[in-house]
Every structure is written in C-alpha cells, then in structure tokens.
Design a protein around this motif. Structure first.
Motif, PDB file in Angstrom:
ATOM      1  N   PHE A   1      83.877   1.749  23.292  1.00  0.00           N
ATOM      2  CA  PHE A   1      85.038   1.976  24.149  1.00  0.00           C
ATOM      3  C   PHE A   1      86.079   0.931  23.829  1.00  0.00           C
ATOM      4  O   PHE A   1      85.751  -0.224  23.567  1.00  0.00           O
TER       5      PHE A   1
ATOM      6  N   SER B   1      90.546   0.161  32.791  1.00  0.00           N
ATOM      7  CA  SER B   1      91.172   1.464  32.561  1.00  0.00           C
ATOM      8  C   SER B   1      90.589   2.470  33.548  1.00  0.00           C
ATOM      9  O   SER B   1      89.543   2.217  34.161  1.00  0.00           O
TER      10      SER B   1
ATOM     11  N   MET C   1      89.072   5.187  32.883  1.00  0.00           N
ATOM     12  CA  MET C   1      87.749   5.577  32.402  1.00  0.00           C
ATOM     13  C   MET C   1      86.713   4.515  32.778  1.00  0.00           C
ATOM     14  O   MET C   1      85.590   4.840  33.153  1.00  0.00           O
ATOM     15  N   SER C   2      87.092   3.260  32.683  1.00  0.00           N
ATOM     16  CA  SER C   2      86.205   2.168  33.086  1.00  0.00           C
ATOM     17  C   SER C   2      85.899   2.246  34.575  1.00  0.00           C
ATOM     18  O   SER C   2      84.771   2.015  35.005  1.00  0.00           O
TER      19      SER C   2
ATOM     20  N   VAL D   1      85.836   4.953  36.380  1.00  0.00           N
ATOM     21  CA  VAL D   1      84.908   6.073  36.580  1.00  0.00           C
ATOM     22  C   VAL D   1      83.490   5.623  36.247  1.00  0.00           C
ATOM     23  O   VAL D   1      82.540   5.904  36.981  1.00  0.00           O
TER      24      VAL D   1
END
Length: 180
Positions: free
Chosen positions: A117, A147, A149-150, A152
C-alpha cells in the motif's frame, strides 16, 4: 428466491454503509510509539540507526525477507542517507531518507511505502538519557496521514498493534546488540 436475493443485497448495502461510516470517524492521522530503556549510552545506539547499512543488525524486518533487495544512495549516514528496498509480500517496497540527525539525541526519517500500500510517513528516533549511568531511553515513533483506504482497514484491524509488534522487536534487537 428474488426476495432472498433482495434481502441479502439490502443487508450487504447496510453493512457497507456501516463500514464507511465507521471509517469516516477514524482520525485523519495516525501515530504509533514504542520505547525501550537500554543499558548503553546514546552515542553507542545512535550510529546503528543513523546509518542504514547498520539496520541489518537489528531491523525487525530482516527475518521477514532475508532476500530483500536494498539500494543505498546519498550520504553514507546522517542527513541525506537513503535506503530503498524491495521485498516479498511481508516487506513490500519503499524508500527512507534521513531528513535530520542531531547526534546523539534525534533522527528523523522520511518513510515512503510503495507496495503493498502506498503511504508517506515520518519515523523519528529520540534518545533520552536515563538516571542510571549510561542508560538511554530510545523512543521510536511513526506518524502520518490516514488515507480513506487506511481508515477502512482500521475498522477491521488495530494499526497500532500491527506496527507496534515490529517496533518492539526492533527495539529488543537494538537492546541486545548494544548491551553486549
């Protein structure tokens, strides 16, 4: 059958919405910190961190990929020293550069991850003298932006615990190495 599919689709949509709401409540930044007191002066510990060539002696990631490829550039040590790495799925790939090295009290490292990532963080090592003669408290901190995504991922896993295991292993390795 159509009713069952509709119920499953609605339940899945609700689950996704809940995860997205929980992720949106996570902080915009993260910070992980661990420390260890070593029976050694900061002057003995500092060079092992300030020179990326020395990291193979104590880094917690060495055993996760002994075949990891490294590319060193810039200064030999201290400000401007660079190490890029490319490893297996446990290590990924990235680059670190020493931004500041104030011997023997602090080292600041720009840390960029590319795989698995992408992430752009800062790591900092602080060396504080202890009351005991020649003992040093080494504090290792990594911080950076989270971020979406992080965020989540943080709904399902504890980022602090994941990173902290490696920090604790690295500090234990440094302790063993410097207390010989």
């Amino acid at each position: 059958m159509l009713e069952l599919i509709t119920i499953v689709a609605i339940a899945l949509a609700i689950a996704i919405v809940i995860v997205l709401i929980l992720a949106s409540t996570k902080p915009a930044t993260f910070s992980v910190q661990r420390s260890a007191v070593m029976q050694a002066p900061a002057e003995a510990i500092f060079p092992l961190i300030n020179n990326f060539h020395q990291w193979a002696k104590w880094s917690p990631w060495e055993n996760k990929d002994p075949a990891m490829k490294r590319d060193y550039s810039g200064a030999e040590s201290g400000k401007g020293a660079v190490c890029a790495w490319d490893g297996n799925k446990n290590i990924g790939s990235g680059r670190m550069e020493i931004l500041d090295a104030s011997s023997p009290s602090r080292i600041t490292i720009k840390l960029d991850f590319f795989k698995p990532f992408e992430g752009h963080n800062t790591a900092e090592f602080t060396f504080l003298p202890e009351r005991e003669a020649a003992a040093t408290n080494v504090i290792w901190v990594m911080q950076g932006p989270s971020s979406f995504m992080s965020k989540v991922m943080q709904v399902f896993m504890d980022l602090d615990k994941m990173i902290a295991r490696d920090f604790e292993a690295g500090l234990a390795n440094l302790k063993t190495l410097t207390e010989k």
